[in-house]
Design an enzyme around this catalytic site. Structure first.
Site: not given
Lengths: 378, 378
Positions: B152, B222, B319, B352-353
């Site tokens: 990232s 968040r 992602d 993405h994680d």
């Protein structure tokens, strides 16, 4: 093509309470609506337009002296347009809980004299709106709609018509919609709601009593919504990484990129006219819509009441909020029921917003479909 | 596979100011870092790990008495792991501007005795971080890295190493990254920043002086971030439309769906430990990264300095924040430069994680690549 021209909103009051899915009821209430075109002698050419989150009964034309403010679907509804008001009688209605004239959180609360409903306005669902719309049709003397049409949340209402009042509608046109929100859809709604509810100016939803407006929360909610209405592609085409001032200023708080400026502008505009409690109510109505749940998790069984309705589903290739795959779920459930359905997947770059835009292929499909609706309704 | 076990953070102080891309400079500063494994006699087996938004120098192992709190890439770094600390000397460093020990907005401002920097901490960029990391290597006596790796925003730093200090690194491993943010990426960052900046507890960024913390804004930031880290698929699999209490309660403000409960929990945790000014700085560093801009808009030309570096790019199919297409842009620019590049597109459901997770195919690719790096570094 000509606009319908000057239009005037009307209103209808209902003394009988509206029973709601939650078990509560809306005491006497008013619905604001507009009509375009002429109801034929057989009362068979009426088309109901259902609105989405931030729209209203003002579907087409403009108010006297406000020629620049056309209705939200003016490109679709009017003389010679795909929804041809020379042939069809088109009705737009503002849903209860909204903030554009029908009874909603900003209206006086009959249980608290001198106070607006605020946070005490009951939770309303897509099904409740459809029931309220049916009562409006009773008042207008319309037994059966030629068609019901809506996009996004409006498409959910169009679908719900065929499940709750299938005998009162012939055609259902559901655009850019889904049989239910995904977890991601709910998640975006939840962030928007938290932005509003945690704004110190929200006052638990009774901000009017405090002379406050939770504009910070509304702005954030609108920014989040706006991102999900657009496709990544169209954002890159319209804004890309363009800088507002041509060069970097190295600031964490000032506007640096054009996209930031655009979002802030949209947010400021929205916070000036939209009601925060309405935002909560309408996003919840989106979350709750789930006809499959009420049929034991079976979307096919859910559509069993709609056996004699005919459907047009339309989706847009770059709509990631209500992706084509979600429309296909509905198409499959209809096909499995041997229900008459047409489906158009439009290759358009604009994301979810495409349902409001004047795309030639999209409007061509609607024009062809409504020509059939109008021919049958003569 | 065993963990590296107990680790201890170290720190290095720098008296010379760090010149920044903005034209400002960071006066004397401290970097906190950790190392795992042993630097060989040739000082040729060092691998630098660059962190993303909310991570730190604590990459692997755990602190004494805190065995449950492993480093953020503990599944990747350790004895016998893909980044094998029996062979490699791995370094994690907290970037300036962060909030985990290196000099940042919560540190004393040398220009305002007795006060923290707060909003006066200078804007830092990916390039500035890389320069700070290079100085850390100077201090550690490491002339050339065997490899730099990051995911990232960390991947952007890994790429920037090959553009600013190409002779100081042999291999660049950039995972789930992009050559620049898209307009949509910037838009999500902007909403998060507006949530923080418009929180009344933000006080223009000087909340510490007011004894306040803009937790409402941090929570919203968040939540937005979290949605973009996950794929729609994994959210539907993990949460779907599951209700928290098994049945509808019809409320606009209470938790109704599991996904809401999850997001609120993540938001609350984050607001307890993360600094708001750091959030602004780090999202801006993401926005600003754009090596092509500095090469006249030409990404191929941007990578010309990296002619002798070797690259591994990894992306994940689901992602949508840093989609595979963005990694492919980098691969194409490298190939056009005749630069040695391997590319793996991993079919993984986690969005993405995924770059943080222990996926067999992903870790298999990294293991194979780092075996080569280690063999060359003996």
């Amino acid at each position: 093509m000509a606009s319908i021209g000057v239009v005037t909103p009307q209103s209808m009051h209902f003394d009988a309470p509206l029973p709601l899915r939650s078990g509560a009821a809306l005491r006497d209430y008013t619905l604001v609506y507009e009509t375009y075109g002429t109801l034929n002698a057989a009362r068979s050419n009426a088309v109901l337009v259902c609105h989405a989150l931030n729209a209203s009964h003002h579907v087409a034309g403009h108010y006297a002296g406000q020629a620049q403010d056309a209705g939200w679907w003016d490109n679709l509804v009017g003389p010679g347009k795909p929804l041809d008001t020379d042939l069809l009688y088109v009705i737009g209605v503002n849903n209860p809980g909204s903030c554009f004239g029908s009874t909603g959180p900003m209206s006086p609360n009959p249980d608290a004299p001198g106070q607006p409903y605020g946070a005490d306005f009951p939770v309303v669902t897509v099904e409740d709106w459809v029931d309220a719309q049916a009562r409006l049709l009773d008042g207008l003397g319309i037994t059966q709609l030629a068609a019901v049409i809506g996009g996004s949340l409006g498409g959910m209402q169009a679908l719900a018509w065929t499940l709750r009042h299938p005998q009162r509608v012939r055609h259902c046109v559901a655009v850019a919609t889904a049989p239910s929100l995904s977890a991601e859809n709910i998640a975006f709604n939840e962030v928007a709601r938290r932005a509003i509810v945690t704004d110190p100016d929200f006052h638990g939803g009774h901000y009017q009593r405090h002379g406050a407006v939770p504009k910070r929360g509304l702005r954030l909610a609108r920014m989040i919504g706006h991102i999900t209405y657009l496709s990544d592609d169209v954002m890159n085409t319209k804004f890309g990484r363009a800088l507002r001032n041509g060069e970097l200023s190295f600031s964490t708080q000032d506007v640096e990129f054009q996209i930031e400026s655009y979002l802030r502008h949209q947010a400021d505009k929205f916070a000036e006219y939209f009601d925060a409690n309405t935002y909560l109510l309408i996003t919840r109505a989106l979350d709750y819509f789930d006809p499959a749940r009420e049929a034991g998790g079976d979307l096919v069984r859910a559509f069993a009441p709609a056996l004699n309705n005919r459907f047009l589903l339309v989706s847009f290739s770059t709509d990631w909020r209500f992706a084509p795959a979600r429309s296909r779920e509905i198409v499959k459930a209809l096909v499995d029921n041997r229900i008459d359905v047409s489906y158009a997947e439009i290759d358009a770059p604009h994301g979810h917003d495409a349902f409001l835009l004047d795309d030639a292929r999209y409007h061509g499909v609607l024009r062809a479909y409504f020509e059939r609706v109008a021919a049958e309704s003569r």
